[in-house]
Design an enzyme around this catalytic site. Sequence first.
Site, mmCIF file in Angstrom:
data_model
loop_
_atom_site.group_PDB
_atom_site.id
_atom_site.type_symbol
_atom_site.label_atom_id
_atom_site.label_comp_id
_atom_site.label_asym_id
_atom_site.label_seq_id
_atom_site.Cartn_x
_atom_site.Cartn_y
_atom_site.Cartn_z
ATOM 1 N N ASP A 16 -18.849 0.798 31.135
ATOM 2 C CA ASP A 16 -20.441 0.543 31.422
ATOM 3 C C ASP A 16 -21.078 0.691 29.968
ATOM 4 O OD1 ASP A 16 -22.752 0.491 32.538
ATOM 5 O OD2 ASP A 16 -22.425 1.879 34.012
ATOM 6 N N HIS A 207 -24.224 8.245 39.556
ATOM 7 C CA HIS A 207 -24.174 7.270 38.457
ATOM 8 C C HIS A 207 -25.450 6.936 38.101
ATOM 9 C CE1 HIS A 207 -21.826 3.825 36.333
ATOM 10 N NE2 HIS A 207 -23.307 3.341 36.443
ATOM 11 N N HIS A 209 -28.491 6.032 35.309
ATOM 12 C CA HIS A 209 -28.905 5.065 34.202
ATOM 13 C C HIS A 209 -30.554 5.648 33.886
ATOM 14 C CE1 HIS A 209 -25.918 1.888 33.440
ATOM 15 N NE2 HIS A 209 -25.624 2.451 34.907
ATOM 16 N N CYS A 240 -26.441 -2.650 32.263
ATOM 17 C CA CYS A 240 -25.772 -3.816 33.048
ATOM 18 C C CYS A 240 -26.149 -5.270 32.521
ATOM 19 C CB CYS A 240 -26.088 -3.644 34.421
ATOM 20 S SG CYS A 240 -25.133 -4.975 35.512
ATOM 21 N N ASN A 249 -26.151 4.887 30.505
ATOM 22 C CA ASN A 249 -26.123 5.798 31.552
ATOM 23 C C ASN A 249 -26.706 7.210 30.882
ATOM 24 O OD1 ASN A 249 -23.375 3.996 31.840
ATOM 25 N ND2 ASN A 249 -23.835 5.047 33.742
HETATM 26 P P1 HMG Z 1 -17.178 -16.660 40.320
HETATM 27 O O1 HMG Z 1 -17.694 -17.771 39.293
HETATM 28 O O2 HMG Z 1 -17.767 -16.904 41.808
HETATM 29 O O3 HMG Z 1 -15.670 -16.669 40.840
HETATM 30 O O4 HMG Z 1 -17.513 -15.340 39.896
HETATM 31 P P2 HMG Z 1 -14.767 -17.857 40.854
HETATM 32 O O5 HMG Z 1 -13.553 -17.007 41.722
HETATM 33 O O6 HMG Z 1 -15.229 -18.983 41.195
HETATM 34 O O7 HMG Z 1 -14.104 -18.018 39.344
HETATM 35 C C1 HMG Z 1 -14.717 -18.635 38.372
HETATM 36 C C2 HMG Z 1 -13.889 -18.547 36.950
HETATM 37 O O8 HMG Z 1 -13.635 -17.020 36.821
HETATM 38 C C3 HMG Z 1 -12.514 -19.059 37.252
HETATM 39 O O9 HMG Z 1 -12.275 -19.512 35.879
HETATM 40 C C4 HMG Z 1 -11.751 -17.863 37.510
HETATM 41 O O10 HMG Z 1 -10.352 -17.903 37.207
HETATM 42 C C5 HMG Z 1 -12.477 -16.655 36.861
HETATM 43 P P3 HMG Z 1 -12.154 -20.991 35.460
HETATM 44 O O11 HMG Z 1 -11.351 -21.808 36.570
HETATM 45 O O12 HMG Z 1 -13.579 -21.604 35.751
HETATM 46 O O13 HMG Z 1 -11.704 -21.086 34.214
HETATM 47 N N1 HMG Z 1 -12.070 -15.483 37.387
HETATM 48 C C6 HMG Z 1 -11.677 -14.460 36.674
HETATM 49 N N2 HMG Z 1 -11.277 -14.299 35.513
HETATM 50 C C7 HMG Z 1 -10.898 -12.946 35.210
HETATM 51 N N3 HMG Z 1 -10.824 -11.850 35.834
HETATM 52 C C8 HMG Z 1 -11.106 -12.074 37.153
HETATM 53 C C9 HMG Z 1 -11.725 -13.344 37.648
HETATM 54 N N4 HMG Z 1 -12.174 -13.611 38.889
HETATM 55 C C10 HMG Z 1 -12.491 -14.912 38.671
HETATM 56 N N5 HMG Z 1 -11.147 -11.089 38.147
HETATM 57 C C11 HMG Z 1 -16.900 -13.018 39.556
HETATM 58 C C12 HMG Z 1 -17.352 -14.167 40.479
HETATM 59 C C13 HMG Z 1 -16.763 -11.767 40.737
HETATM 60 C C14 HMG Z 1 -15.513 -13.242 39.079
HETATM 61 C C15 HMG Z 1 -17.855 -12.817 38.668
HETATM 62 O O14 HMG Z 1 -19.236 -12.854 39.077
HETATM 63 C C16 HMG Z 1 -17.773 -11.534 37.726
HETATM 64 O O15 HMG Z 1 -16.736 -11.293 37.009
HETATM 65 N N6 HMG Z 1 -18.653 -10.522 37.868
HETATM 66 C C17 HMG Z 1 -18.740 -9.281 37.161
HETATM 67 C C18 HMG Z 1 -19.874 -8.800 36.670
HETATM 68 C C19 HMG Z 1 -19.796 -7.536 36.247
HETATM 69 O O16 HMG Z 1 -18.734 -7.197 35.519
HETATM 70 N N7 HMG Z 1 -21.025 -6.723 36.157
HETATM 71 C C20 HMG Z 1 -20.962 -5.391 35.384
HETATM 72 C C21 HMG Z 1 -20.036 -4.654 36.037
HETATM 73 S S1 HMG Z 1 -21.103 -3.759 37.521
HETATM 74 C C22 HMG Z 1 -21.997 -2.606 36.647
HETATM 75 O O17 HMG Z 1 -22.270 -2.432 35.692
HETATM 76 C C23 HMG Z 1 -22.809 -1.605 37.733
HETATM 77 C C24 HMG Z 1 -22.183 -0.239 37.787
HETATM 78 O O18 HMG Z 1 -22.085 0.244 36.533
HETATM 79 C C25 HMG Z 1 -22.755 0.868 38.858
HETATM 80 C C26 HMG Z 1 -24.324 0.889 38.592
HETATM 81 O O19 HMG Z 1 -24.871 1.104 37.401
HETATM 82 O O20 HMG Z 1 -25.022 0.332 39.564
HETATM 83 C C27 HMG Z 1 -20.604 -0.267 38.106
HETATM 84 MG MG MG Z 2 -23.709 1.175 35.641
#
Ligand code: HMG
Ligand code: MG
Length: 315
Positions: A16, A207, A209, A240, A249
Site C-alpha cells: 500500500d 486499515h 488512511h 490508492c 496509511n
Molecule cells: P481488467 O482490465 O478488467 O482485467 O482489470 P482483464 O481480465 O480484462 O485483463 C486485462 C489485462 O490485464 C490482460 O492483459 C490480463 O492478462 C491482465 P492484456 O491481455 O491486456 O495484455 N491481467 C493481469 N496481469 C497481471 N496480474 C493479474 C492480472 N489480471 C489481468 N492479476 C483487474 C481487472 C482486477 C486485473 C485490474 O483492475 C487490476 O489489476 N486492478 C488492481 C487495482 C489495484 O491494485 N488497486 C490498489 C489495491 S486496492 C487498495 O489499495 C485498497 C486497500 O489498501 C484497502 C483500502 O485502503 O481501502 C487494499
Molecule cells: Mg489502503
Amino acid sequence: MHSEDKVRIVEVGPRDGLQNESRHIRTDIKLELIERLERSGLTCIEATAFVSPKWVPQMVDHSEIMARLTRKPGVSYPVLVPNLKGLEAAIAGGASEVAVFAAASEAFSQRNINCSIAESLNRFAPIFDAARREGVSVRGYVSCVVGCPYEGPVSPQRVRDVAGALLDLGCHEVSLGDTIGVGTPASIVRMLEAVTGRVPMSRLAGHYHDTYGMAVANVHASYVSGMRTFDASVSGLGGCPYAAGASGNVATEDVVYLMQGLGADTGVDLDSLVETSGWISDALDRTPASRVARALLAKREKAGGLRGNQDLRPV
Ligand code: HMG
Ligand code: MG
C-alpha cells in the site's frame, strides 16, 4: 489498561505504501525495506500485489520480489490478488497467504477492479477454492468503509454485508479500509458496531488512511472497542491510485508509540522502526509523514545520533 494486551500489526508499507509512487522504485529498495521491517520485529509484512501492471505499474516486479525474498521463520508475507490469474502467479511465486479486495461502494469497485461488488465476490469464489486446495490462507479487504471518493458517505450496513460475504467465502480475517481517511472515531465506531453484528471483532482488522489526520484517533477508538489487529505503513507511506488525494496509511511508528503508551505489546522495536522510517524517507527523498518518527529522529540528531535514550519512550 490491560498489560497483557497483544496488538498485531500488519505492515502494508511495501504494498500500500509504495503502490502509488509515480517514480520507479528499485526492487532492491523494496526488498531491503521488507528486511528492515522484519528486523524491527514485524511479523506480517504485505510484500507486493499480483495485480495488472497496466493498472498499478509500481507493482510490476511482484514475481521478482517473491523470488528474491529471504523468508524468515515466523514471518508471513501476504500479497494482494484480484483474480485467479493473480492467485496462480502468487502461488507460483511461493505465496502462502493472499488477500482479495472488495469495496463497500459500487463506484469504487468499478474504478479499482473494473467490476461491481457482486461480480467481485463471484470472481473471488474460485480463488478461495484454489487457495483451499493449495493450503493458502486468504485475507479480505473492504474498501471505503466510511466514505467513497465517488459516492460520498457509505452506510455501515453495506460494509457489514460485504465483510460478512468475505467471511462466508472463507477469509480468515477481514480488514476494514477507510481508503480516503475521512472517518472519525464516531463514524468508525458506528461502522464497527454494524460490522460486528455479522463478523466477530477477533476476525477484523482496521486499515485507516490518514488524509484528515484522524488515523491514530481511529486506531485508538477501534482498540477501545476491542479491535486488536491494525494495518499500518512505515513512515505513513501510501495511497490508492484509484482514490485521488488519499494520503498514506496510519504510520506504523505512530501505532507502536500509541500502543506502548496503552501498555499493549506489538512486539515491535520502535528505535529500529524509526531508523527504517528515516531510511525509506531518504530513499524517496522526503520527510517521514509520521509525527513520532519526526520527533524521535530530531531528538536522536540533537543527541548526536545516540540511541536508546529514555526520553524517547511514550509517557
Ligand atoms: P481488467 O482490465 O478488467 O482485467 O482489470 P482483464 O481480465 O480484462 O485483463 C486485462 C489485462 O490485464 C490482460 O492483459 C490480463 O492478462 C491482465 P492484456 O491481455 O491486456 O495484455 N491481467 C493481469 N496481469 C497481471 N496480474 C493479474 C492480472 N489480471 C489481468 N492479476 C483487474 C481487472 C482486477 C486485473 C485490474 O483492475 C487490476 O489489476 N486492478 C488492481 C487495482 C489495484 O491494485 N488497486 C490498489 C489495491 S486496492 C487498495 O489499495 C485498497 C486497500 O489498501 C484497502 C483500502 O485502503 O481501502 C487494499
Ligand atoms: Mg489502503
